[in-house]
Design a protein around this motif. Structure first.
Motif, PDB file in Angstrom:
ATOM      1  N   ILE A   1      -2.285   9.393  -7.016  1.00 47.89           N
ATOM      2  CA  ILE A   1      -1.394   8.869  -5.983  1.00 47.89           C
ATOM      3  C   ILE A   1       0.003   8.634  -6.542  1.00 47.89           C
ATOM      4  O   ILE A   1       1.016   9.010  -5.932  1.00 47.89           O
TER       5      ILE A   1
ATOM      6  N   ASP B   1      -2.737  -1.285 -10.357  1.00 51.32           N
ATOM      7  CA  ASP B   1      -4.179  -1.304 -10.101  1.00 51.32           C
ATOM      8  C   ASP B   1      -4.915  -0.506 -11.172  1.00 51.32           C
ATOM      9  O   ASP B   1      -5.954  -0.936 -11.692  1.00 51.32           O
TER      10      ASP B   1
ATOM     11  N   SER C   1       2.224  -0.158  -7.078  1.00 54.07           N
ATOM     12  CA  SER C   1       1.003  -0.907  -6.782  1.00 54.07           C
ATOM     13  C   SER C   1      -0.225  -0.184  -7.335  1.00 54.07           C
ATOM     14  O   SER C   1      -1.116  -0.798  -7.932  1.00 54.07           O
ATOM     15  N   TYR C   2      -0.256   1.126  -7.149  1.00 49.42           N
ATOM     16  CA  TYR C   2      -1.406   1.909  -7.610  1.00 49.42           C
ATOM     17  C   TYR C   2      -1.400   2.032  -9.137  1.00 49.42           C
ATOM     18  O   TYR C   2      -2.470   2.081  -9.759  1.00 49.42           O
ATOM     19  N   SER C   3      -0.206   2.077  -9.717  1.00 53.73           N
ATOM     20  CA  SER C   3      -0.129   2.125 -11.173  1.00 53.73           C
ATOM     21  C   SER C   3      -0.666   0.841 -11.788  1.00 53.73           C
ATOM     22  O   SER C   3      -1.444   0.874 -12.754  1.00 53.73           O
TER      23      SER C   3
ATOM     24  N   GLU D   1     -11.867   5.783 -10.061  1.00 49.55           N
ATOM     25  CA  GLU D   1     -10.863   5.025  -9.313  1.00 49.55           C
ATOM     26  C   GLU D   1      -9.521   5.065 -10.030  1.00 49.55           C
ATOM     27  O   GLU D   1      -8.462   5.151  -9.390  1.00 49.55           O
TER      28      GLU D   1
ATOM     29  N   ASP E   1       0.814  -1.215   0.000  1.00 46.55           N
ATOM     30  CA  ASP E   1       0.000   0.000   0.000  1.00 46.55           C
ATOM     31  C   ASP E   1       0.849   1.266   0.000  1.00 46.55           C
ATOM     32  O   ASP E   1       0.348   2.346  -0.315  1.00 46.55           O
TER      33      ASP E   1
ATOM     34  N   ASP F   1      -5.941   6.595  -8.525  1.00 48.60           N
ATOM     35  CA  ASP F   1      -4.661   5.875  -8.544  1.00 48.60           C
ATOM     36  C   ASP F   1      -3.585   6.687  -9.268  1.00 48.60           C
ATOM     37  O   ASP F   1      -2.428   6.730  -8.836  1.00 48.60           O
TER      38      ASP F   1
END
Length: 243
Positions: A222, A202, A198-200, A215, A193, A219
């Motif tokens: 972030i 996702d 990780s966000y990329s 969403e 997290d 991401d």
């Protein structure tokens, strides 16, 4: 910082890259070829559709990290940075110029990789292809900013490679490429997290499956925040020369 000097630095970097066909090939062609190789390996299987979006995040991220960090380090080791900073050029102008130049290259790289994956390799995307390109561009920018940060601490090209287990490996392993993050042990999920890749990944998977655009944008913001933070740290920690 002076916007004119920042843009002049970006123009100088782009001119240098333009005269280096090997760097251009590494930046633009290699990620697309690697994506194509993955598609070829898993031809006639559903695997490429499952891992393809993550590859569009991982390969540009790694390539931009390496090229940016090594190029910036060479500027410092050769004494170019020290000479430039005797002029009215702030460290922020230097880092900002590099960020703009390699950011443009990251955009070109992402567009080429996504175009090849979708129209050349048949990656099926239910969401917007342009949104997929945007996520890939931001991910390339992340690799660029982390590369600038790593170059501020490295003294040799070999040390840049040594930094990869710190900056790159944990994000690749825990970003959800090999196993969905919600299936990881709680401790590893908590660590993931705090990792921007990780966000990329996702976001790329959400675009692939036609997920909620809101969403995806969250991401992206972030990841962009992590990239901006790395850029500021790089400007603050950059040394004039390498002893």
């Amino acid at each position: 910082m002076n916007p004119r000097l920042t843009l002049a630095t970006a123009g100088r970097v782009l001119t240098q890259v333009r005269h280096d066909p090997r760097t251009i090939a590494l930046l633009v062609v290699v990620p697309a070829l690697l994506v194509g190789l993955i598609a070829w390996i898993f031809d006639d299987t559903p695997v490429f559709d499952q891992v393809g979006p993550a590859m569009l995040g991982m390969f540009p991220f790694i390539v931009m990290f390496l090229v940016t960090s090594i190029t910036t380090l060479r500027e410092r080791r050769s004494g170019t940075l020290e000479r430039l900073l005797t002029l009215p050029l702030h460290k922020g102008d230097f880092i900002g110029g590099y960020a703009i130049a390699f950011g443009l290259l990251a955009a070109l790289q992402a567009a080429a990789a996504v175009a090849w994956a979708v129209w050349g390799c048949g990656l099926e995307v239910e969401g917007s292809v342009w949104l997929l390109v945007l996520v890939a561009v931001v991910n390339g920018l992340l690799g660029t900013m982390l590369g600038l940060l790593a170059s501020a601490f490295a003294t040799t090209e070999f040390q840049v490679v040594q930094f990869m287990p710190v900056f790159v490996a944990p994000q690749v392993l825990l970003g959800g490429i090999f196993l969905a993050r919600d299936q990881m042990p709680d401790a590893l999920r908590a660590i993931s997290d705090w990792l921007p890749l990780s966000y990329s990944i996702d976001a790329l998977n959400l675009v692939k499956t036609g997920g909620d655009t809101g969403e995806v944008l969250v991401d992206i913001l972030i990841v962009a925040a992590f990239a901006l933070g790395a850029l500021v740290l790089a400007a603050l920690t950059l040394r004039r020369k390498t002893a």
